[in-house]
Design a protein around this motif. Structure first.
Motif, PDB file in Angstrom:
ATOM      1  N   THR A  88      73.695  60.504  56.872  1.00  0.00           N
ATOM      2  CA  THR A  88      74.291  59.243  57.307  1.00  0.00           C
ATOM      3  C   THR A  88      73.346  58.441  58.199  1.00  0.00           C
ATOM      4  O   THR A  88      72.647  59.005  59.039  1.00  0.00           O
ATOM      5  N   ASN A  89      73.321  57.134  57.969  1.00  0.00           N
ATOM      6  CA  ASN A  89      72.599  56.227  58.870  1.00  0.00           C
ATOM      7  C   ASN A  89      73.524  55.894  60.033  1.00  0.00           C
ATOM      8  O   ASN A  89      74.637  55.422  59.820  1.00  0.00           O
ATOM      9  N   GLN A  90      73.070  56.128  61.252  1.00  0.00           N
ATOM     10  CA  GLN A  90      73.888  55.788  62.421  1.00  0.00           C
ATOM     11  C   GLN A  90      73.095  54.892  63.380  1.00  0.00           C
ATOM     12  O   GLN A  90      72.709  55.310  64.476  1.00  0.00           O
ATOM     13  N   PRO A  91      72.858  53.643  62.939  1.00  0.00           N
ATOM     14  CA  PRO A  91      72.124  52.705  63.802  1.00  0.00           C
ATOM     15  C   PRO A  91      72.894  52.386  65.083  1.00  0.00           C
ATOM     16  O   PRO A  91      72.327  51.786  65.996  1.00  0.00           O
ATOM     17  N   VAL A  92      74.166  52.813  65.166  1.00  0.00           N
ATOM     18  CA  VAL A  92      74.931  52.620  66.415  1.00  0.00           C
ATOM     19  C   VAL A  92      74.189  53.227  67.608  1.00  0.00           C
ATOM     20  O   VAL A  92      74.329  52.767  68.732  1.00  0.00           O
ATOM     21  N   VAL A  93      73.387  54.264  67.329  1.00  0.00           N
ATOM     22  CA  VAL A  93      72.653  54.913  68.418  1.00  0.00           C
ATOM     23  C   VAL A  93      71.517  54.013  68.900  1.00  0.00           C
ATOM     24  O   VAL A  93      71.394  53.731  70.098  1.00  0.00           O
ATOM     25  N   ALA A  94      70.707  53.530  67.962  1.00  0.00           N
ATOM     26  CA  ALA A  94      69.591  52.647  68.336  1.00  0.00           C
ATOM     27  C   ALA A  94      70.094  51.355  68.977  1.00  0.00           C
ATOM     28  O   ALA A  94      69.468  50.810  69.884  1.00  0.00           O
TER      29      ALA A  94
END
Ligand SMILES: [Zn+2]
Length: 454
Positions: free
Chosen positions: A314-320
């Motif tokens: 999964t891509n979790q750009p919420v972190v970046a």
């Protein structure tokens, strides 16, 4: 010479009908006593110095295994006059232990790539490496918590209070331990545990258990313990029902196929829009925003039962973007595992990309704003999983809801199934088309299992 210890003190009271007066480690699976499977596995992975700890009917165990010449290994028999507990028995033989030891429980059916486990222990720098696995009843299991690097941070014994989100990782009873880490326990093994953090042993009791006493005590003393998570086969044979299911799985080849020496079939699963609801453009930023889509637990349970690895990518750009920290994302994933666990389903591994390429947003984490190789449709995480779980690419699939997933599958050489949930393939980002399309994950999994070549 690598050393393996087999703890064969179990009596097998609940298996009396099947065993007669034989001890539990001599129960037969596939026509052979359990202990012979263990010795053969140890030998196969280069463990040629084997200590067998027996108590009840030690004579029968000694007769069954002999000195190990049949396998080309050296077997020494350690006889316990009275039960001392798993760790108590080992500590009594402290002088005969090698610098590093593999510990197997003689009442389990095991098929694990022990070489891989041993190498992981050499690489991680921990004093003990515990083999952990997800199971289909985590809510009534003792669970282990590990951090992002695999270091064990807590032991959570059952019962688990409601509303707690936990990783689905269970101590399976297979360890690699450095002898020096046991040294502080030797002097007190016959009396009481050396550490106040240990539980389960009453003062004056002589039983000392690895899982209940020694490892929690080591953790409380700040000793580095590593959790080695793997989907490989370990089941204890404690009741007639469990014994029958192990025999059936052995005969069906499930035990053989589970070792990471054998290439694994996997289904890579997208998370948002495929397993859980898309909540907003921002993504899931807290555990209360996460909910399973209908039929997802049943779909994953079908993969589990077919022996197909369920691996989330999964891509979790919420972190970046700074919407959610990595520890918070861990709690979100713990909730995912707990919800699936309630329905007797489990994920074999969750891989996520925390990165995002475009800079210039308020609150973002600049160090994660990079053009990485792990953000789908790139294949870094899939390649990592293929290496870590020995996945057979040509027999494996990717299921997702977006064209990014379909493009990832194409880039990685996997077959793909598009689901109608989430974006339903209407995001317009990439031109890749699926090998198959259906409405839900459950239908997608049925398609995959029907077209599985095993
Ligand atoms: Zn990345």
């Amino acid at each position: 010479m690598k050393q393996a210890l087999i703890l064969a003190g179990g009596k097998g009271t609940r298996l009396k009908d099947r065993l007669g007066d034989l001890p539990k480690p001599l129960i037969r699976v596939g026509g052979k006593p359990l202990l012979e499977h263990q010795v053969a596995l140890a030998w196969h992975h280069g463990f040629t110095d084997i200590l067998v700890f027996a108590c009840y009917r030690a004579d029968a165990i000694q007769e069954a295994l002999g000195d190990g010449a049949r396998w080309g290994v050296r077997i020494r028999h350690e006889l316990e006059a009275e039960p001392r507990g798993t760790a108590g028995a080992v500590l009594a033989a402290y002088d005969r232990l090698a610098d590093t030891l593999l510990v197997l429980y003689g009442d389990t059916m095991v098929n694990v790539d022990l070489s891989r486990l041993w190498q992981a222990h050499q690489a991680n720098g921990a004093e003990a490496t515990l083999f952990l696995h997800p199971n289909d009843h985590p809510l009534d299991s003792d669970l282990v918590e590990v951090d992002a690097t695999g270091r064990i941070s807590a032991f959570h014994n059952r019962p688990h209070p409601p509303g707690q989100w936990r990783q689905n990782l269970v101590n399976a009873g297979l360890y690699v331990v450095n002898r020096r880490a046991l040294e502080p326990w030797v002097a007190t093994a016959d009396r009481s545990p050396p550490c106040a953090g240990a539980t389960g042993v009453k003062p004056g009791s002589r039983l000392l258990d690895f899982g209940r006493d020694v490892f929690p005590g080591m953790l409380a003393a700040g000793v580095h313990l590593h959790g080695y998570a793997s989907p490989e086969y370990i089941k204890d044979i404690g009741t007639p029902e469990r014994y029958d299911s192990v025999c059936a799985e052995y005969d069906a080849g499930v035990v053989h196929r589970s070792s990471l020496e054998v290439p694994q079939v996997a289904v890579f699963l997208d998370r948002d829009g495929t397993l859980v609801s898309e909540v907003s453009r921002q993504g899931v930023c807290s555990p209360d925003q996460l909910e399973l889509l209908p039929g997802v637990a049943e779909a994953i349970r079908s993969l589990n039962r077919a022996g197909v690895r369920a691996v989330v990518i999964t891509n979790q750009p919420v972190v970046a973007k700074g919407f959610c920290s990595e520890p918070e994302l861990q709690v979100i994933h713990n909730k995912l595992e707990t919800l699936l666990g309630r329905d007797h389903a489990f994920l074999d591994r969750i891989y996520y990309c925390p990165h995002h390429p475009e800079k210039g947003f308020l609150g973002e984490r600049p160090e994660l704003k990079v053009d990485c190789g792990c953000r789908k449709p790139r294949t870094g995480l899939i390649e990592q999983a293929i290496g870590e779980l020995n996945i057979a690419r040509e027999e494996s699939w990717l299921i997702g809801d977006s064209t990014t997933d379909l493009q990832t599958a194409r880039n990685a050489g996997l077959r793909s199934v598009l689901v109608g949930t989430g974006y339903g393939g209407k995001d317009g980002r990439h031109s890749a088309t699926p090998d198959h399309a259906c409405a839900t994950l459950l239908e997608a999994v049925r398609h995959v299992l029907q077209h599985s070549t095993r």
